[in-house]
Design a protein around this motif. Structure first.
Motif, PDB file in Angstrom:
ATOM      1  N   CYS A  62      31.382  -2.850  45.769  1.00 54.33           N
ATOM      2  CA  CYS A  62      30.296  -3.188  45.485  1.00 54.33           C
ATOM      3  C   CYS A  62      29.231  -2.216  45.249  1.00 54.33           C
ATOM      4  CB  CYS A  62      29.651  -4.034  46.843  1.00 54.33           C
ATOM      5  SG  CYS A  62      31.143  -4.747  47.547  1.00 54.33           S
ATOM      6  N   CYS A  81      27.653  -1.570  41.633  1.00 50.12           N
ATOM      7  CA  CYS A  81      26.511  -2.214  41.012  1.00 50.12           C
ATOM      8  C   CYS A  81      25.196  -2.472  41.893  1.00 50.12           C
ATOM      9  CB  CYS A  81      26.996  -3.701  40.669  1.00 50.12           C
ATOM     10  SG  CYS A  81      28.144  -3.635  39.254  1.00 50.12           S
ATOM     11  N   HIS A  82      25.664  -2.228  43.275  1.00 48.84           N
ATOM     12  CA  HIS A  82      24.365  -2.431  44.357  1.00 48.84           C
ATOM     13  C   HIS A  82      23.807  -1.457  44.850  1.00 48.84           C
ATOM     14  CE1 HIS A  82      24.392  -6.729  44.370  1.00 48.84           C
ATOM     15  NE2 HIS A  82      25.806  -6.648  44.199  1.00 48.84           N
ATOM     16  N   VAL A 119      22.462  -2.213  39.107  1.00 48.91           N
ATOM     17  CA  VAL A 119      22.966  -3.147  38.205  1.00 48.91           C
ATOM     18  C   VAL A 119      22.492  -4.742  38.995  1.00 48.91           C
ATOM     19  CG1 VAL A 119      24.601  -4.543  36.809  1.00 48.91           C
ATOM     20  CG2 VAL A 119      24.568  -2.136  36.706  1.00 48.91           C
ATOM     21  N   PRO A 173      21.218  -6.844  42.326  1.00 46.51           N
ATOM     22  CA  PRO A 173      19.810  -6.360  42.966  1.00 46.51           C
ATOM     23  C   PRO A 173      20.018  -5.679  44.288  1.00 46.51           C
ATOM     24  CG  PRO A 173      20.666  -8.751  43.354  1.00 46.51           C
ATOM     25  CD  PRO A 173      21.662  -8.119  42.169  1.00 46.51           C
ATOM     26  N   LEU A 215      19.743  -5.046  48.147  1.00 42.72           N
ATOM     27  CA  LEU A 215      20.299  -5.975  49.167  1.00 42.72           C
ATOM     28  C   LEU A 215      19.795  -5.584  50.582  1.00 42.72           C
ATOM     29  CD1 LEU A 215      24.064  -5.893  48.005  1.00 42.72           C
ATOM     30  CD2 LEU A 215      22.404  -7.837  47.751  1.00 42.72           C
ATOM     31  N   TYR A 238      13.794  -9.936  49.851  1.00 43.50           N
ATOM     32  CA  TYR A 238      13.863 -10.592  48.903  1.00 43.50           C
ATOM     33  C   TYR A 238      15.265 -10.983  48.423  1.00 43.50           C
ATOM     34  CZ  TYR A 238       8.961 -10.051  48.661  1.00 43.50           C
ATOM     35  OH  TYR A 238       7.547 -10.106  48.982  1.00 43.50           O
ATOM     36  N   ILE A 270      17.811 -13.727  45.810  1.00 45.04           N
ATOM     37  CA  ILE A 270      17.766 -14.529  44.518  1.00 45.04           C
ATOM     38  C   ILE A 270      18.513 -15.747  45.048  1.00 45.04           C
ATOM     39  CG2 ILE A 270      18.565 -14.921  41.979  1.00 45.04           C
ATOM     40  CD1 ILE A 270      18.568 -11.824  41.832  1.00 45.04           C
ATOM     41  N   THR A 309      27.495 -16.408  48.225  1.00 47.04           N
ATOM     42  CA  THR A 309      27.224 -15.684  46.940  1.00 47.04           C
ATOM     43  C   THR A 309      28.426 -14.782  46.668  1.00 47.04           C
ATOM     44  OG1 THR A 309      24.732 -15.679  47.469  1.00 47.04           O
ATOM     45  CG2 THR A 309      25.418 -14.335  45.594  1.00 47.04           C
ATOM     46  N   ILE A 310      28.773 -14.074  47.451  1.00 45.55           N
ATOM     47  CA  ILE A 310      29.825 -13.281  47.651  1.00 45.55           C
ATOM     48  C   ILE A 310      31.240 -14.171  46.962  1.00 45.55           C
ATOM     49  CG2 ILE A 310      31.719 -11.666  48.728  1.00 45.55           C
ATOM     50  CD1 ILE A 310      29.266 -10.902  50.400  1.00 45.55           C
ATOM     51  N   GLY A 344      27.109 -11.301  35.905  1.00 41.97           N
ATOM     52  CA  GLY A 344      27.831 -10.174  36.101  1.00 41.97           C
ATOM     53  C   GLY A 344      28.297 -10.030  37.337  1.00 41.97           C
ATOM     54  N   MET A 345      28.255 -10.976  38.414  1.00 38.78           N
ATOM     55  CA  MET A 345      28.689 -10.871  39.675  1.00 38.78           C
ATOM     56  C   MET A 345      29.857 -11.679  39.924  1.00 38.78           C
ATOM     57  SD  MET A 345      28.362  -9.666  43.225  1.00 38.78           S
ATOM     58  CE  MET A 345      28.740 -11.033  44.497  1.00 38.78           C
ATOM     59  N   TRP A 370      34.128 -13.238  44.286  1.00 37.03           N
ATOM     60  CA  TRP A 370      34.896 -12.367  44.832  1.00 37.03           C
ATOM     61  C   TRP A 370      36.249 -13.087  45.800  1.00 37.03           C
ATOM     62  CZ3 TRP A 370      35.348  -7.262  43.936  1.00 37.03           C
ATOM     63  CH2 TRP A 370      34.154  -6.809  43.301  1.00 37.03           C
ATOM     64  N   VAL A 373      32.226  -7.924  54.758  1.00 36.19           N
ATOM     65  CA  VAL A 373      31.470  -7.401  53.851  1.00 36.19           C
ATOM     66  C   VAL A 373      29.774  -7.907  53.714  1.00 36.19           C
ATOM     67  CG1 VAL A 373      32.114  -8.335  51.667  1.00 36.19           C
ATOM     68  CG2 VAL A 373      31.038  -6.021  51.537  1.00 36.19           C
ATOM     69  N   ILE A 385      26.539  -6.160  54.852  1.00 35.71           N
ATOM     70  CA  ILE A 385      25.312  -6.227  54.016  1.00 35.71           C
ATOM     71  C   ILE A 385      24.059  -6.408  54.649  1.00 35.71           C
ATOM     72  CG2 ILE A 385      24.077  -7.407  52.058  1.00 35.71           C
ATOM     73  CD1 ILE A 385      26.702  -7.491  50.604  1.00 35.71           C
TER      74      ILE A 385
HETATM   75  C1  HEC Z   1      29.571  -5.873  38.212  1.00 37.39           C
HETATM   76  C2  HEC Z   1      28.305  -5.610  38.999  1.00 37.39           C
HETATM   77  C3  HEC Z   1      28.456  -5.924  40.494  1.00 37.39           C
HETATM   78  C4  HEC Z   1      29.332  -5.763  41.582  1.00 37.39           C
HETATM   79  C5  HEC Z   1      30.841  -4.884  41.308  1.00 37.39           C
HETATM   80  C6  HEC Z   1      28.942  -6.543  42.634  1.00 37.39           C
HETATM   81  N1  HEC Z   1      27.869  -7.292  42.259  1.00 37.39           N
HETATM   82 FE1  HEC Z   1      27.061  -8.440  43.632  1.00 37.39          FE
HETATM   83  N2  HEC Z   1      25.526  -8.844  42.153  1.00 37.39           N
HETATM   84  C7  HEC Z   1      25.709  -8.437  41.000  1.00 37.39           C
HETATM   85  C8  HEC Z   1      24.569  -8.972  40.041  1.00 37.39           C
HETATM   86  C9  HEC Z   1      24.267  -8.632  38.899  1.00 37.39           C
HETATM   87  C10 HEC Z   1      23.840  -9.592  40.989  1.00 37.39           C
HETATM   88  C11 HEC Z   1      22.679 -10.700  40.710  1.00 37.39           C
HETATM   89  C12 HEC Z   1      23.030 -12.071  40.359  1.00 37.39           C
HETATM   90  C13 HEC Z   1      21.730 -12.946  39.945  1.00 37.39           C
HETATM   91  O1  HEC Z   1      20.800 -12.275  39.327  1.00 37.39           O
HETATM   92  O2  HEC Z   1      22.109 -13.848  40.220  1.00 37.39           O
HETATM   93  C14 HEC Z   1      24.394  -9.578  42.420  1.00 37.39           C
HETATM   94  C15 HEC Z   1      24.049 -10.241  43.574  1.00 37.39           C
HETATM   95  C16 HEC Z   1      24.664 -10.117  44.705  1.00 37.39           C
HETATM   96  C17 HEC Z   1      24.249 -10.914  45.998  1.00 37.39           C
HETATM   97  C18 HEC Z   1      23.205 -11.686  45.922  1.00 37.39           C
HETATM   98  C19 HEC Z   1      21.819 -11.014  46.136  1.00 37.39           C
HETATM   99  C20 HEC Z   1      20.617 -11.919  46.097  1.00 37.39           C
HETATM  100  O3  HEC Z   1      19.596 -11.364  46.159  1.00 37.39           O
HETATM  101  O4  HEC Z   1      20.735 -13.240  46.408  1.00 37.39           O
HETATM  102  C21 HEC Z   1      25.098 -10.260  46.865  1.00 37.39           C
HETATM  103  C22 HEC Z   1      25.189 -10.770  48.305  1.00 37.39           C
HETATM  104  C23 HEC Z   1      26.016  -9.416  46.154  1.00 37.39           C
HETATM  105  N3  HEC Z   1      25.778  -9.484  44.866  1.00 37.39           N
HETATM  106  C24 HEC Z   1      26.885  -8.991  47.074  1.00 37.39           C
HETATM  107  C25 HEC Z   1      28.021  -8.137  46.547  1.00 37.39           C
HETATM  108  C26 HEC Z   1      29.391  -7.736  47.120  1.00 37.39           C
HETATM  109  C27 HEC Z   1      29.443  -7.872  48.583  1.00 37.39           C
HETATM  110  C28 HEC Z   1      29.899  -6.901  46.283  1.00 37.39           C
HETATM  111  C29 HEC Z   1      31.397  -6.412  46.431  1.00 37.39           C
HETATM  112  C30 HEC Z   1      32.031  -7.171  47.126  1.00 37.39           C
HETATM  113  C31 HEC Z   1      29.275  -7.086  45.073  1.00 37.39           C
HETATM  114  N4  HEC Z   1      28.184  -8.058  45.075  1.00 37.39           N
HETATM  115  C32 HEC Z   1      29.777  -6.379  44.093  1.00 37.39           C
HETATM  116  C33 HEC Z   1      26.494  -7.400  40.469  1.00 37.39           C
HETATM  117  C34 HEC Z   1      27.549  -7.067  41.037  1.00 37.39           C
END
Ligand code: HEC
Length: 313
Positions: free
Chosen positions: A206, A209-210, A218, A220, A222, A226, A228, A239-240, A248-249, A252, A264, A268
């Protein structure tokens, strides 16, 4: 009877010189000892039969000689009377035929009358009797094997093994249950080990991007207030699990086990308020935990509403 304590004596003798005992234990494994004991017992039994036979033969000869000396003529069937039946005939009669068949039972009915009840003094049917003897032989073998020989597990060991197995099955079942978590029943883990595993997953999958500290790049931020798609363990897990593919998420659930997603997600939540360097500007709506003291304003209600991630299928 002689052979069994013999084995014990042997064991004591060897125990006196531990080095020799260890050597012997190597040279003569347990089954060899038992083979010797059983073989010895068979030889002993055969010798006993032979002695009895010789005895019978001598007895017959002595009677014949005495009779000849005294000038007495032995009756025709003297040989039978003296020698009796052969061993096997005796055995057959005793254990296979010495039972009066049902048709002739009235001959052996005792004519005492106990309020109309008569006593029938017959032997047990041979098949029954033989089964009984077999159980006795079996019991002796069983005792040797399980109690004295140590060949099989004792009841206590069996019990322990079963408990051990049940514990393993329980662990598997519990692990399965851990994997059965979904967004409806997920809870935030607090166990340090679990959170550590969650951190590892975060760093591997994660952070790209985070951000290493969850500060966002890339994806948001965490760590702020705030969200989304809604904060709190249930929303974050959701969401995960389902992802936001169009942003782009990925979902998982295709990569992580439910228990890992729980780890995870819990990790977070621990990032909240850590203020990592280079934070990404807040996105989404402010989130307050349900039941928190803060007054429920419309923003919060909105957040709860928008907490549903977009369907992925
Ligand atoms: C390729 C890039 C990428 C990867 C890798 C990624 N994310 Fe994300 N994630 C994003 C993006 C882009 C968003 C925003 C989605 C949106 O705007 O709705 C997001 C949103 C989220 C959110 C919601 C945040 C919110 O404000 O509601 C969570 C929780 C989250 N990711 C957890 C994870 C976790 C845990 C992992 C790893 C297992 C992970 N992400 C891996 C790109 C990624």
């Amino acid at each position: 009877m002689l052979i069994v304590p013999g084995g014990a004596l042997l064991a004591q003798a060897t125990a006196a010189t531990p080095a020799a005992a260890a050597d012997q234990a190597d040279l003569l494994p347990q089954y060899m000892t038992w083979a010797l004991i059983v073989g010895g017992a068979l030889v002993f039994i055969a010798a006993m039969f032979y002695v009895i036979k010789v005895n019978q033969f001598l007895y017959k000869r002595i009677v014949q000689m005495e009779a000849a000396k005294a000038g007495v003529a032995l009756p025709e069937d003297a040989a039978n009377v003296l020698g009796g039946d052969s061993f096997w005939t005796t055995m057959r009669k005793k254990y296979w035929e010495d039972v009066v068949p049902v048709e002739r039972e009235k001959d052996i009915m005792l004519h005492h009358d106990y309020d109309g009840i008569h006593e029938l003094d017959n032997s047990m049917p041979p098949w029954w009797l033989n089964m009984f003897y077999i159980t006795i032989i079996w019991a002796v073998g069983y005792m040797f094997y399980y109690h004295w020989g140590g060949g099989g597990p004792s009841s206590e060991e069996e019990y322990k093994n079963k408990v051990e197995r049940a514990k393993k099955e329980m662990a598997v079942a519990l692990a399965g249950q851990a994997n059965a978590v979904d967004e409806s029943n997920v809870t935030a883990l607090t166990d340090a080990g679990m959170l550590g595993e969650g951190e590892l997953i975060f760093k591997n999958s994660c952070a790209a991007c985070h951000g290493q500290g969850g500060e966002g790049s890339v994806g948001p931020n965490l760590t702020d207030d705030y969200w989304i798609h809604g904060g709190g363990i249930k929303n974050v897990f959701k969401t995960i699990k389902y992802g936001v593919p169009e942003k782009g998420m990925i979902a998982w659930s295709s990569q992580l086990k439910p228990s890992d997603m729980q780890k995870v997600a819990s990790y977070i939540l621990t990032l909240h308020g850590t203020n990592p360097p280079n934070p990404k500007a807040p996105q989404g709506d402010i989130w307050k935990e349900e039941g928190a003291a803060a007054p429920q304003d419309t923003t919060v209600t909105d957040t709860v509403k928008t907490a549903e991630p977009a369907p992925t299928k």
